[in-house]
Every structure is written in C-alpha cells, then in structure tokens.
Design a protein around this motif. Structure first.
Motif, short mmCIF file in Angstrom:
data_model
loop_
_atom_site.label_atom_id
_atom_site.label_comp_id
_atom_site.label_asym_id
_atom_site.label_seq_id
_atom_site.Cartn_x
_atom_site.Cartn_y
_atom_site.Cartn_z
N LEU A 89 -4.60 89.54 -123.13
CA LEU A 89 -5.33 90.48 -123.98
C LEU A 89 -6.83 90.20 -123.94
O LEU A 89 -7.65 91.13 -123.87
CB LEU A 89 -4.81 90.40 -125.41
N VAL A 90 -7.19 88.92 -123.99
CA VAL A 90 -8.62 88.57 -123.89
C VAL A 90 -9.16 88.99 -122.52
O VAL A 90 -10.27 89.52 -122.41
CB VAL A 90 -8.80 87.05 -124.10
N PHE A 91 -8.37 88.78 -121.49
CA PHE A 91 -8.75 89.17 -120.14
C PHE A 91 -9.01 90.68 -120.07
O PHE A 91 -10.01 91.13 -119.50
CB PHE A 91 -7.64 88.77 -119.17
N GLY A 92 -8.10 91.47 -120.67
CA GLY A 92 -8.29 92.91 -120.68
C GLY A 92 -9.55 93.32 -121.42
O GLY A 92 -10.26 94.24 -121.02
N GLY A 93 -9.84 92.61 -122.52
CA GLY A 93 -11.08 92.89 -123.25
C GLY A 93 -12.31 92.61 -122.42
O GLY A 93 -13.30 93.35 -122.49
N ALA A 94 -12.26 91.56 -121.60
CA ALA A 94 -13.38 91.25 -120.72
C ALA A 94 -13.55 92.35 -119.68
O ALA A 94 -14.69 92.73 -119.34
CB ALA A 94 -13.16 89.90 -120.04
N CYS A 95 -12.44 92.87 -119.16
CA CYS A 95 -12.53 93.97 -118.19
C CYS A 95 -13.17 95.21 -118.83
O CYS A 95 -13.97 95.91 -118.19
CB CYS A 95 -11.14 94.31 -117.67
N ILE A 96 -12.81 95.49 -120.08
CA ILE A 96 -13.42 96.62 -120.78
C ILE A 96 -14.92 96.41 -120.93
O ILE A 96 -15.72 97.34 -120.76
CB ILE A 96 -12.75 96.81 -122.16
N SER A 97 -15.34 95.18 -121.24
CA SER A 97 -16.77 94.88 -121.36
C SER A 97 -17.50 95.14 -120.05
O SER A 97 -18.60 95.71 -120.04
CB SER A 97 -16.97 93.43 -121.79
N PHE B 36 -2.45 88.73 -114.59
CA PHE B 36 -2.38 89.57 -113.39
C PHE B 36 -2.29 91.05 -113.75
O PHE B 36 -2.88 91.90 -113.10
CB PHE B 36 -1.16 89.19 -112.54
N TRP B 37 -1.55 91.35 -114.83
CA TRP B 37 -1.26 92.75 -115.13
C TRP B 37 -2.48 93.54 -115.57
O TRP B 37 -2.71 94.64 -115.05
CB TRP B 37 -0.12 92.81 -116.15
N PRO B 38 -3.30 93.07 -116.50
CA PRO B 38 -4.53 93.84 -116.79
C PRO B 38 -5.45 93.90 -115.58
O PRO B 38 -6.12 94.93 -115.36
CB PRO B 38 -5.17 93.08 -117.95
N PHE B 39 -5.50 92.84 -114.78
CA PHE B 39 -6.32 92.85 -113.57
C PHE B 39 -5.86 93.96 -112.63
O PHE B 39 -6.69 94.72 -112.08
CB PHE B 39 -6.23 91.48 -112.88
N ALA B 40 -4.55 94.11 -112.44
CA ALA B 40 -4.01 95.15 -111.57
C ALA B 40 -4.29 96.54 -112.13
O ALA B 40 -4.68 97.46 -111.39
CB ALA B 40 -2.51 94.95 -111.39
N HIS B 41 -4.12 96.72 -113.45
CA HIS B 41 -4.35 98.04 -114.04
C HIS B 41 -5.81 98.46 -113.92
O HIS B 41 -6.11 99.62 -113.59
CB HIS B 41 -3.94 98.03 -115.52
#
Length: 218
Positions: A67-75, A112-117
C-alpha cells in the motif's frame, strides 16, 4: 515523497528566477523503494567466508508495504510534469518485488502487484485531480543520519488519488489508495470533459491482515 519533490522543484525554480533563466530542470527520482535498513553498518553486509552473492539486503514485503508502495507510485504520477524518470531499486532479490533462489523458483512479493498495475495502466497523460477527503494528523519520520527526526503532518488526506488518460486506448485510469487502517472508504469519481465512459472491473489490492506476505510456498 510529495513534499520532497515539491521542495526540490521550488529550489530549482527559485534559482532559475534569480538567474533570469528560462531553463526548466527535470527531475530523476532514482533508486526509490520501501527499505527498512537505512542505518545498516558496513560490517553487517559481510558474511563469514566471503561467499559469492550472499543474501544480505533482502526485504520481505507485506500488504502494508504494498500500500505504501502504491502511494509512492501515485506521488510520482502526480508530479509527472517535473519527474521524467522514477527508477525502482532494485528489481530482483535486493529490496525487490521479485525473489529468486539459486537453482530454485522465483516468486512475486506484495509490492510487485502495484508496480505491475502502474506500469501497465499508468500510461498516457496524467490529469490534475481535485481530492475531497477527510484528513488525519501524522508525523513524518526521517531515518537518515544518527538523529531521529520527526516532522508534523497536520492534515493528510485519507484518500490518495491519481488519474491517467490514455487517449490512444480511450481509457481513463484512476488509482486510489485508502490510507485508513480501520475503515472502508466509499469513492465517488466525477469526470469533466469525458462524454462517455464505460466502467471496467476494478482491481483491488487488499488483505484483512496487513502483515500478510507472499512466500515461495504461497
């Protein structure tokens, strides 16, 4: 990450203004990831007997890390007007979304999953979104150096949001993160300038156990 990018951009633009320069500096956000060992000593990175490529910087990531990783991608997406490259560090084994064993299998960690999305769906033009969300207070902890530094964050939105329009594919992708540790969040999206949208099935990364991990066996 948002504040850090905006601070660097502000400094670069202020220097350009002072020098009366019309040059715009683009940013490369290099080697970012979730990492717990920022204060690891050099001695801890050595294995007895000096084996070849020993496992010394592997991180086992859980749902919370994803979830933190996904938030970083959004940033990174929301600052695509200035961040032209955002390189993940690393890809395999060392603080990585993919784990392997010599002569054995490979498996995907939770991040891996947020990175792939984001890689597959975050293509096109990033739109500027207006986020109307309740907020909470928190403290930002900077682990660099020898002192524990905490910076207050009085109003952090529970909802972290980004939107990407892929004109060629005719798709509008919305990335949303619920940062509440306890409550579900209803989400209402209002789009302006899109005459017809067909809502595709959403993809959700969720587990009731924030400590859940992906392992070689599972």
């Amino acid at each position: 990450m948002d504040r850090f990018i905006e601070e660097v951009v502000a400094i670069a633009d202020a220097v350009a203004t002072r020098r009366r320069s019309d040059k715009k500096i683009w940013l490369s956000f290099d080697e970012w990831n979730i990492w717990y060992r920022t204060r690891r000593t050099p001695e801890a990175r050595v294995k007895p007997g000096w084996p070849v490529a020993p496992p010394i910087l592997e991180e086992i990531y859980n749902v919370k890390d994803a979830l933190v990783f996904g938030g970083a991608c959004i940033s990174l997406l929301n600052h695509a007007d200035r961040v032209k490259a955002g390189c993940l560090a690393q890809l395999v084994n060392v603080i990585a979304p993919i784990m392997t064993e010599t002569g054995g299998p490979a498996w995907r960690q939770t991040i891996f999953w947020p990175f792939a999305h984001f890689s597959n769906l975050g293509r096109g033009r990033v739109l500027r979104v207006q986020n109307d969300s309740p907020t909470y207070s928190a403290n930002y902890f900077d682990p660099r150096g020898t002192q524990d530094l905490h910076f207050p964050l009085p109003e952090v939105p529970y909802l972290k949001l980004a939107a990407v329009h892929d004109e060629q594919a005719g798709a509008l992708t919305v990335f949303a993160l619920n940062r509440s540790l306890t409550d579900e969040m209803p989400l209402r999206v209002t789009t302006t300038g899109f005459s017809s949208l067909v809502v595709d099935q959403s993809q959700q990364l969720y587990d009731a156990d924030l400590e859940a991990v992906n392992t070689k066996a599972n």
